[in-house]
Design an enzyme around this catalytic site. Structure first.
Site, PDB file in Angstrom:
ATOM      1  N   LYS A   1       1.655   5.119  -0.378  1.00  0.00           N
ATOM      2  CA  LYS A   1       0.262   5.350  -0.797  1.00  0.00           C
ATOM      3  C   LYS A   1      -0.687   5.151   0.385  1.00  0.00           C
ATOM      4  O   LYS A   1      -1.581   5.960   0.627  1.00  0.00           O
ATOM      5  CB  LYS A   1      -0.110   4.396  -1.948  1.00  0.00           C
ATOM      6  CG  LYS A   1       0.551   4.804  -3.269  1.00  0.00           C
ATOM      7  CD  LYS A   1       0.453   3.743  -4.352  1.00  0.00           C
ATOM      8  CE  LYS A   1       1.305   4.171  -5.546  1.00  0.00           C
ATOM      9  NZ  LYS A   1       1.434   3.166  -6.591  1.00  0.00           N
TER      10      LYS A   1
ATOM     11  N   GLN B   1      -0.581  -2.754  -7.686  1.00  0.00           N
ATOM     12  CA  GLN B   1       0.777  -2.235  -7.862  1.00  0.00           C
ATOM     13  C   GLN B   1       1.510  -3.011  -8.965  1.00  0.00           C
ATOM     14  O   GLN B   1       1.558  -4.240  -8.933  1.00  0.00           O
ATOM     15  CB  GLN B   1       1.548  -2.332  -6.532  1.00  0.00           C
ATOM     16  CG  GLN B   1       2.919  -1.699  -6.561  1.00  0.00           C
ATOM     17  CD  GLN B   1       2.895  -0.191  -6.781  1.00  0.00           C
ATOM     18  OE1 GLN B   1       2.090   0.517  -6.192  1.00  0.00           O
ATOM     19  NE2 GLN B   1       3.763   0.300  -7.653  1.00  0.00           N
TER      20      GLN B   1
ATOM     21  N   ASP C   1      -6.226   4.620 -10.880  1.00  0.00           N
ATOM     22  CA  ASP C   1      -4.954   4.783 -11.604  1.00  0.00           C
ATOM     23  C   ASP C   1      -5.207   5.330 -13.014  1.00  0.00           C
ATOM     24  O   ASP C   1      -4.287   5.818 -13.663  1.00  0.00           O
ATOM     25  CB  ASP C   1      -4.267   3.410 -11.740  1.00  0.00           C
ATOM     26  CG  ASP C   1      -3.003   3.328 -10.905  1.00  0.00           C
ATOM     27  OD1 ASP C   1      -2.514   4.388 -10.482  1.00  0.00           O
ATOM     28  OD2 ASP C   1      -2.520   2.203 -10.687  1.00  0.00           O
TER      29      ASP C   1
END
Ligand code: NAP
Length: 303
Positions: A54, A98, A121
């Protein structure tokens, strides 16, 4: 019939080029670039490699990127305070925590602590609600479903009036993509059915699908005879079914990955199909970048 392959690897490259160009333009006009922070707790190898990818991608497209690694025993309060710090940081447009988190941390509490306007997200309940309402209200679509819809659009598959069948009802793939496909808008306006372990005659539903989206996590679940000739098949499943020597370094073993669809047989029936690997997988991080760019554009009032 041999289906057209919808390659996520190729679509990713195109989108990342588009994002890079847009970032450069915004930088020239407004003197700012999108900022993304990834928060990693502990040293789970899979999480570490996802976060690295990422951050590398964010760097590639010209973002300001921070990887904030924290020890596995970080107290929940300290993690919440860290999120609050980034919520108030003007240089940050996207915050990604995460998952999975260690057992002593309440995942729901953490995800809910992220400012919904930086929730790239798309997991915050506010963004889940915005997605349900649809239209201009939808802000950050969760990355894997957003990637699926983007692939369908870029493959030129007609969605208006199409019968879409989604296999799986998880909060990260099945439910959001089903909601997105039923909205009145581009790449949607479909008639949607969702099937799951409680469904009777799953094969009968799948056989009706013009677009079949499979996200169950069961290798080879969808049989070729369940596929309508000419259908678009999106296989989200990523299943580790064994190991093989690496092509680059045969002394190392790498995972053999298979999707939820019997690909070799399905490609002879479907009109278009995503491979595994190289299909939906590469789209997820790409859409994370798109969401982070969108966050800055919304802040600048140019979205
Ligand atoms: P999940 O949370 O385990 O949900 C799986 C869903 O499939 C559940 O709704 C389950 O039904 C349904 N299901 C399981 N077995 C079934 C069966 N035999 N018949 C009918 N329905 C069945 O999984 P997920 O997170 O959505 O992920 C699904 C797959 O996509 C996994 O292989 C995952 O690795 C992959 N994935 C890939 C990406 C990516 O490529 N970027 C991202 C996310 C996920 P019930 O609700 O009834 O239990």
């Amino acid at each position: 019939m041999t289906a057209t392959l919808i390659k996520g690897t190729e679509i990713r490259e195109k989108i990342l080029e588009e994002i890079t160009a847009e970032v450069a333009e915004i930088k020239a006009k407004h003197g700012v670039v999108p900022g993304l922070v990834t928060i990693l707790i502990g040293e789970n190898p899979a999480s570490m490699s996802y976060v690295t990818l990422k951050i590398q991608t964010a760097h590639r497209v010209g973002f300001h990127e921070i990887q904030d690694s924290q020890p596995v025993d970080i107290p929940e309060e300290a993690l919440l305070a860290l999120i609050d710090k980034y919520n108030r940081d003007d240089s940050i447009n996207g915050i990604l925590v995460q998952l999975p988190l260690p057992d002593h941390i309440d995942e729901k509490k953490v995800l809910n602590a992220v400012d919904p306007d930086k929730d790239v997200d798309g997991f915050h309940p506010v963004n889940v609600g915005r997605l349900m309402i649809g239209g201009d209200e939808a802000k950050f679509l969760p990355c894997t479903p957003a990637g699926i819809q983007e692939m369908i659009i870029r493959a030129g598959v007609e969605t208006k009036g199409a019968e879409v069948v989604v296999v799986g009802r998880s909060n990260i793939v099945g439910k959001p993509i089903a909601n997105m496909m039923l909205q009145k808008g581009k790449g949607a306006n479909s008639t949607v059915t969702v099937v799951h372990t409680g469904t009777k005659n799953m094969d009968e539903h799948c056989k009706r699908a013009d677009i079949l989206i499979v996200a169950a996590g069961v290798p080879g679940l969808v049989k070729p005879e369940w596929i309508k000739p000419g259908a678009c098949v999106i296989d989200v499943g990523v299943n580790r079914v064994g190991e093989k020597p690496s092509k680059k370094d045969p002394s190392k073993m790498v995972a053999i990955l298979k999707g939820d669809v019997d690909f070799d047989a399905a490609k002879e029936i479907a009109g278009s199909i995503t491979p595994v690997p190289g299909g939906v997988g590469p789209m997820t991080i790409t859409m994370l970048m798109k969401n982070t760019l969108k966050s800055l554009k919304c802040k600048l009032g140019i979205e």
